[in-house]
Design an enzyme around this catalytic site. Structure first.
Site, PDB file in Angstrom:
ATOM      1  N   HIS A  71     -12.649-120.356 -40.214  1.00  0.00           N
ATOM      2  CA  HIS A  71     -13.272-119.189 -40.841  1.00  0.00           C
ATOM      3  C   HIS A  71     -14.537-118.768 -40.095  1.00  0.00           C
ATOM      4  CE1 HIS A  71     -11.196-119.387 -45.021  1.00  0.00           C
ATOM      5  NE2 HIS A  71     -10.510-118.714 -44.139  1.00  0.00           N
ATOM      6  N   ARG A  91       0.227-110.017 -44.756  1.00  0.00           N
ATOM      7  CA  ARG A  91       0.575-111.426 -45.017  1.00  0.00           C
ATOM      8  C   ARG A  91       0.227-111.754 -46.467  1.00  0.00           C
ATOM      9  NH1 ARG A  91      -1.810-112.105 -39.559  1.00  0.00           N
ATOM     10  NH2 ARG A  91      -0.372-113.278 -38.236  1.00  0.00           N
ATOM     11  N   GLU A  96      11.076-114.494 -35.199  1.00  0.00           N
ATOM     12  CA  GLU A  96      10.099-115.502 -34.784  1.00  0.00           C
ATOM     13  C   GLU A  96      10.735-116.863 -34.556  1.00  0.00           C
ATOM     14  OE1 GLU A  96       6.970-115.753 -37.708  1.00  0.00           O
ATOM     15  OE2 GLU A  96       8.368-115.580 -39.380  1.00  0.00           O
ATOM     16  N   ASN A 148       3.670-115.343 -32.322  1.00  0.00           N
ATOM     17  CA  ASN A 148       2.943-116.609 -32.520  1.00  0.00           C
ATOM     18  C   ASN A 148       3.934-117.746 -32.712  1.00  0.00           C
ATOM     19  OD1 ASN A 148       0.910-114.765 -32.613  1.00  0.00           O
ATOM     20  ND2 ASN A 148       0.499-114.973 -34.787  1.00  0.00           N
ATOM     21  N   ASP A 149       4.876-117.525 -33.625  1.00  0.00           N
ATOM     22  CA  ASP A 149       5.876-118.567 -33.865  1.00  0.00           C
ATOM     23  C   ASP A 149       6.970-118.549 -32.809  1.00  0.00           C
ATOM     24  OD1 ASP A 149       5.140-120.137 -36.101  1.00  0.00           O
ATOM     25  OD2 ASP A 149       5.416-118.378 -37.372  1.00  0.00           O
ATOM     26  N   CYS A 199       4.175-107.995 -34.157  1.00  0.00           N
ATOM     27  CA  CYS A 199       2.981-108.215 -34.980  1.00  0.00           C
ATOM     28  C   CYS A 199       2.290-109.534 -34.663  1.00  0.00           C
ATOM     29  CB  CYS A 199       3.326-108.128 -36.457  1.00  0.00           C
ATOM     30  SG  CYS A 199       4.531-109.355 -36.969  1.00  0.00           S
TER      31      CYS A 199
HETATM   32  C1  PEP Z   1       3.910-114.663 -35.875  1.00  0.00           C
HETATM   33  O1  PEP Z   1       4.466-115.759 -36.004  1.00  0.00           O
HETATM   34  O2  PEP Z   1       3.746-114.098 -34.769  1.00  0.00           O
HETATM   35  C2  PEP Z   1       3.376-113.960 -37.055  1.00  0.00           C
HETATM   36  C3  PEP Z   1       2.893-112.744 -36.982  1.00  0.00           C
HETATM   37  O3  PEP Z   1       3.382-114.639 -38.213  1.00  0.00           O
HETATM   38  P1  PEP Z   1       2.230-115.689 -38.609  1.00  0.00           P
HETATM   39  O4  PEP Z   1       1.160-115.608 -37.554  1.00  0.00           O
HETATM   40  O5  PEP Z   1       1.765-115.279 -39.951  1.00  0.00           O
HETATM   41  O6  PEP Z   1       2.978-116.971 -38.590  1.00  0.00           O
HETATM   42 MG    MG Z   2       4.979-116.462 -37.981  1.00  0.00          MG
END
Ligand code: PEP
Ligand code: MG
Length: 579
Positions: free
Chosen positions: A195, A302, A438, A461-462, A509
């Site tokens: 944070h 989210r 993802e 990201n995932d 995203c």
């Molecule tokens: C991702 O995985 O790219 C994503 C946007 O979801 P999160 O970051 O919430 O896992």
């Molecule tokens: Mg994700």
């Protein structure tokens, strides 16, 4: 002689100033026995300390400037909520009574038990929430031991323009330091999703984290330069280095200033290709920053944050109010609400009541958990559907990996629609549904999914993490976390082609969409919809609006075949330098 140290750059920008070293180490946690006749007094001591901690945080909250981003007060509120939670009030008090131990020790035991739960969590964001526990408990400990309690007290004089070097800082410390006009900070601990880090980004304070023993190498009052992008710290820089950074600092400031003109410009490449720039959001308070940055809508909301820091999931009506407020404040712009991405180890109560999965990243999370907990899922689907009567809502499902999951989800959604019909409640009958891409399986089969949904959203990201089998916050392997890996790029390409073939929009995203280094490459690959943190929007927009797709190097897409990461970086540089 100058000294260069390397940490993780988490909040962009350059800061130059004198070091202000904070030696405020962990407060003492003595352990001793309390005689039975003094137990009540000890419990009262704990309660009073908790009360004082709340008062302190409330006072800090009042110091937040009115124009500060929403995150700032949200993080202080999180700590205030924690101070009210029974895990930090009732449980330690019961421990004092049961064990006959002192308040400091009861708190310490409770801290260790909570932190051990968080350390098992797979999600990097949730895992770093253990920092919040430490920040809150340290505050109570300091009060119990009558030590200095706030940065304000240990930042004497005028730290204006100084670079703070500390072991760790809480979000509350960061707010107070911002009020005192510090130029930047370096902390020995912390991670990219803490944070404090997020706050530094929101407040625009250049920051470096995870620089172990920084205070051992740097002397108080020594001139420092920090680069919050690269994570480099230079102590005692030569005149030449110092002048070079001064120039970069000036360029960075004028760059930020020049970005503001993009707020009202349409987003399109020089050769006329229109691009949609959307924003990612987590809290209703994010809407102000989103509209100010001129986003065309919300590409990812989210919802899991609605379920955290509480013992029961939010009910349908509560969710309806939140979603309705969001969609109404977006005045007809699209709002993509993602159903909760919680996991086996990060359920509503922080995982305390669930069985720890052996490999949580591959366990019961996101859509898998939703289908496993239909009552909770149905409450959310009904709330989203009902909110769709008030604006332009799309539903996004996370972590889908098989058609069966999509089919089961569709059955539940249809069930909710029929219920609402029977109850005479209004909703958007043509509401768009989409899935996150993802998991590599979903990307490889994107064409099959594209036939069944209204849009796809790439969660890099995932996707990167699962494709390369790399836990991105594991220090031992994160050098392998590479958005440019051809396997990742090919999966993105496969997904984009699937969208094109079936005439459905594909957005991105994940963080990759917000990193300006990848904007041109993604444009060249055919990405037309980007969704990102509102802070990143104008910088990406500037690149889009200054790119002529026809002029990109012929071998731009050669990156899809480039397994040598050094060569890939070189090619990326060439693409980004083309004018
Ligand atoms: C991702 O995985 O790219 C994503 C946007 O979801 P999160 O970051 O919430 O896992
Ligand atoms: Mg994700």
């Amino acid at each position: 002689m100058s000294l260069e140290l390397q940490g993780i750059g988490v909040s962009r920008g350059i800061a130059m100033g004198r070091a202000h070293i904070l030696f405020r180490d962990q407060p003492d946690t003595p352990e001793y026995c309390i005689p039975p006749e003094h137990i009540d007094k000890e419990v009262k001591r704990l309660k009073t300390a908790t009360k004082i901690a709340r008062k302190q945080l409330k006072a800090i909250r009042k110091k937040i400037p009115g124009d500060a981003p929403a995150d700032v007060s949200a993080f202080i509120d999180t700590h205030l909520l924690m101070l009210k939670d029974s895990t930090l009030t009732k449980i330690p008090a019961n421990m004092i009574r049961k064990r006959g131990c002192n308040a400091e020790w009861a708190l310490q035991l409770q801290r260790d038990s909570l932190v051990s739960v968080f350390e098992e969590i797979d999600d990097p964001y949730l895992r770093t929430r253990k920092d919040d526990i430490d920040h809150v408990i340290n505050r109570i400990h300091r009060i119990l031991s009558d030590e200095e309690t706030s940065i304000e007290e240990i930042l004497p004089g005028n730290p204006k323009g100084a670079i703070i070097v500390a072991d760790d800082l809480s979000p509350a410390d960061t707010v107070l330091m911002q009020n005192k006009g510090i130029a930047g900070f370096v902390i020995e601990h912390g991670g990219i999703t803490s944070h404090t880090t997020i706050l530094a980004r929101s407040l625009g304070i250049p920051a470096i984290v995870s620089l172990p023993s920084a205070r051992r190498y740097i002397q108080d009052n020594e001139p420092l330069i920090i680069d919050g992008t690269s994570g480099t710290l230079i102590a005692g820089a030569t005149l030449e280095i110092s002048n070079a950074y001064k120039e970069r600092l000036l360029m960075h400031r004028s760059h930020l200033y020049s970005l503001s003109r993009y707020k009202t410009e349409p987003t399109q490449t020089l050769d006329g290709k229109a691009i949609t720039l959307l924003a990612n959001a987590e809290l209703p308070e994010d809407i102000t920053a989103i509209t100010e940055a001129g986003a065309a809508g919300i590409g990812l909301y989210r919802t899991e944050f609605l379920y955290m820091n509480r013992s029961d999931p939010p009910e349908e009506e509560e969710q309806l109010t939140v979603y309705r407020n969001i969609v109404e404040s977006m005045h007809g712009a699209p709002v993509t609400i993602r159903t909760f991405d919680l996991g086996a180890d990060k359920t509503v109560d922080g995982g305390r009541s669930s069985i720890m999965a052996i490999n949580p990243a591959l366990g019961l999370r996101a859509i898998r958990l939703s289908l496993n907990q239909p009552t909770m899922f149905i409450a959310q689907l009904r709330a989203i559907l009902r909110a769709s009567a008030y604006g332009n809502i799309k539903i996004l499902f996370p972590m889908v990996s098989s058609l069966q999951e999509l089919a089961q989800t569709q059955i539940l959604l249809d069930h909710c629609k029929s219920e609402l019909d029977e109850e005479g409640l209004d909703y958007d009958r043509d509401i768009d549904i989409g899935i996150m891409i993802e998991v590599p399986a979903a990307a490889i089969c994107a064409e099959i999914f594209a036939e069944k949904v209204d849009f796809l959203s790439i969660g890099t990201n995932d996707l990167i993490q699962y494709t390369l089998a790399v836990d991105r916050i594991d220090d031992h392997v994160n050098y392998l976390y590479d958005p440019l890996h051809p396997a990742v790029l090919r999966l993105i390409q496969t997904t984009l082609s699937a969208g094109k073939k079936h005439h459905i929009p594909v957005s991105m995203c994940g963080e990759m969409a917000s990193d300006p280094r990848y904007t041109r490459l993604l444009l060249a690959m055919g990405l037309e919809h980007f969704s990102m943190h509102p802070n990143a929007l104008l910088e990406v927009k500037q690149i889009i609006n200054e790119t002529d797709l026809a002029k990109l190097p012929d071998n731009t897409l050669g990156l899809l075949n480039q397994a040598d990461s050094y060569q890939a970086e070189q090619l990326l540089l060439e693409i980004n330098q083309t004018t």
